[in-house]
Motif scaffolding. Sequence first.
Motif, mmCIF file in Angstrom:
data_model
loop_
_atom_site.group_PDB
_atom_site.id
_atom_site.type_symbol
_atom_site.label_atom_id
_atom_site.label_comp_id
_atom_site.label_asym_id
_atom_site.label_seq_id
_atom_site.Cartn_x
_atom_site.Cartn_y
_atom_site.Cartn_z
ATOM 1 N N PHE A 232 0.944 -1.269 -0.084
ATOM 2 C CA PHE A 232 0.073 0.061 -0.236
ATOM 3 C C PHE A 232 0.805 1.306 0.049
ATOM 4 C CE2 PHE A 232 -2.132 -3.525 2.056
ATOM 5 C CZ PHE A 232 -3.438 -3.677 1.533
ATOM 6 N N SER A 235 0.210 7.262 0.671
ATOM 7 C CA SER A 235 -1.285 8.074 0.811
ATOM 8 C C SER A 235 -2.190 7.002 1.607
ATOM 9 C CB SER A 235 -2.043 8.260 -0.736
ATOM 10 O OG SER A 235 -1.110 9.143 -1.500
ATOM 11 N N PHE A 236 -2.268 5.792 1.535
ATOM 12 C CA PHE A 236 -2.825 4.922 2.381
ATOM 13 C C PHE A 236 -2.404 5.179 3.820
ATOM 14 C CE2 PHE A 236 -3.740 0.964 4.421
ATOM 15 C CZ PHE A 236 -5.042 0.768 4.204
ATOM 16 N N LEU A 242 -7.812 5.207 6.787
ATOM 17 C CA LEU A 242 -7.668 4.049 5.870
ATOM 18 C C LEU A 242 -6.358 3.110 6.761
ATOM 19 C CD1 LEU A 242 -7.111 5.646 2.467
ATOM 20 C CD2 LEU A 242 -9.202 4.304 3.299
ATOM 21 N N GLN A 284 -9.435 3.353 -4.931
ATOM 22 C CA GLN A 284 -8.265 3.486 -5.990
ATOM 23 C C GLN A 284 -8.458 4.366 -6.962
ATOM 24 O OE1 GLN A 284 -5.155 2.548 -5.397
ATOM 25 N NE2 GLN A 284 -4.398 1.687 -7.195
ATOM 26 N N ILE A 289 -4.115 4.096 -3.663
ATOM 27 C CA ILE A 289 -3.666 3.639 -2.202
ATOM 28 C C ILE A 289 -2.953 2.207 -2.575
ATOM 29 C CG2 ILE A 289 -5.669 4.714 -1.107
ATOM 30 C CD1 ILE A 289 -7.315 2.002 -1.571
#
Length: 379
Positions: A232, A235-236, A242, A284, A289
Amino acid sequence: MHLWPQEEHYWFQYQEKTSDPCVKSPVSALLLVLMISGSSNAESETGGIQFMEAPFFSNSLHCPDPARDNKSINQHPSCRQNIINIAMTLDETYLRGSMAAILSIIYHTACPQNLHFHFIYSRAAAGEDSLDLNITMAASFPYLQFDMYAFDDETVSGRISTSVRRALDRPLNYARSYLAQLLPDCVQRVVYLDSDVILVDDIAKLWSTDFVSSESVIAAPEYCETDISRYFTTSFWSNAELSSTFKGRTSKACYFNTGVMVIELQRWRAKDYTRGIEEWMELQKRMRIYELGSLPPFLLVFAGEILAVEPRWNQHGLGGDNYEGHCRGLHPGAASLLHWSGRGKPWVRLDSGRPCPVDALWAPYDMLKKPFPALHLDV
């Protein structure tokens, strides 16, 4: 068919790791080659590639009768008692691998007549060739119970984001997320297998995984030593909501490979896990992500909720790229299923004359119809 010089070494290496009496020896592998070569003059062809006909394998004496009971008499044949349901995708690129995988399954099981295969193909990619796929399977495996299912690329194409490997972006690669809808409703359990695997053990052992004491939907080998965070993006992990996705799971969220899964379809349907996977794919599309095809959505939905089975059921990563010197050997321990996941496929490397040593374990199951070399006689 050609047995590679390294094969004997690998078979004995495998036998040293397991006491399973079902393990086939190099001599047995040679017999398999001879059986395929001499089983029939019949052959099948798809995309200009010809395949041989597999020999007939019958059930052993102890196999349960796959007869219909009163409840299943009007149901699909795959819903009979004592049937083992297996799902795979079929396409021209990986068909040679699929044929070898099927042969390995029926060769190593004690009850081949109790198997029912479910083959999913891309309606758009196959087009008029879908009939060729059906004919090819029927000609090469005339005794096999199977059904063909057309998968509409439009079902998922709008949700697919580009990944690090173009092969992972094919819509058919996502068909495993839709097995609950594609297969008959009466099919309660299925073993899903990728096309680049070889079974060297009885698939009935994997099929009989005990879900009774677990609420899991998927059974598969877990690899908790693998860092799941690398699947991942930043950003995730930088998003508070998240990054908490895996909190509160039944157990530690570990990596698992989606190329070998036992799936409880009734439980999948009850909670509509397909929709859960689609929602992650839609996210996504809005924000990056993850990077790697159809695997991350499965991890997001199921990691930490997997019923773990022995690692022997997925000796994965054997597709290390030979051209970059990345041949990989077997992992320590016993092996029941060999998986050439990765860029390198054994049939491609064998044809190129640059195989990895483990490719010798795949070669005896290759059903490709090879031309006889020209005979030169001195006159």
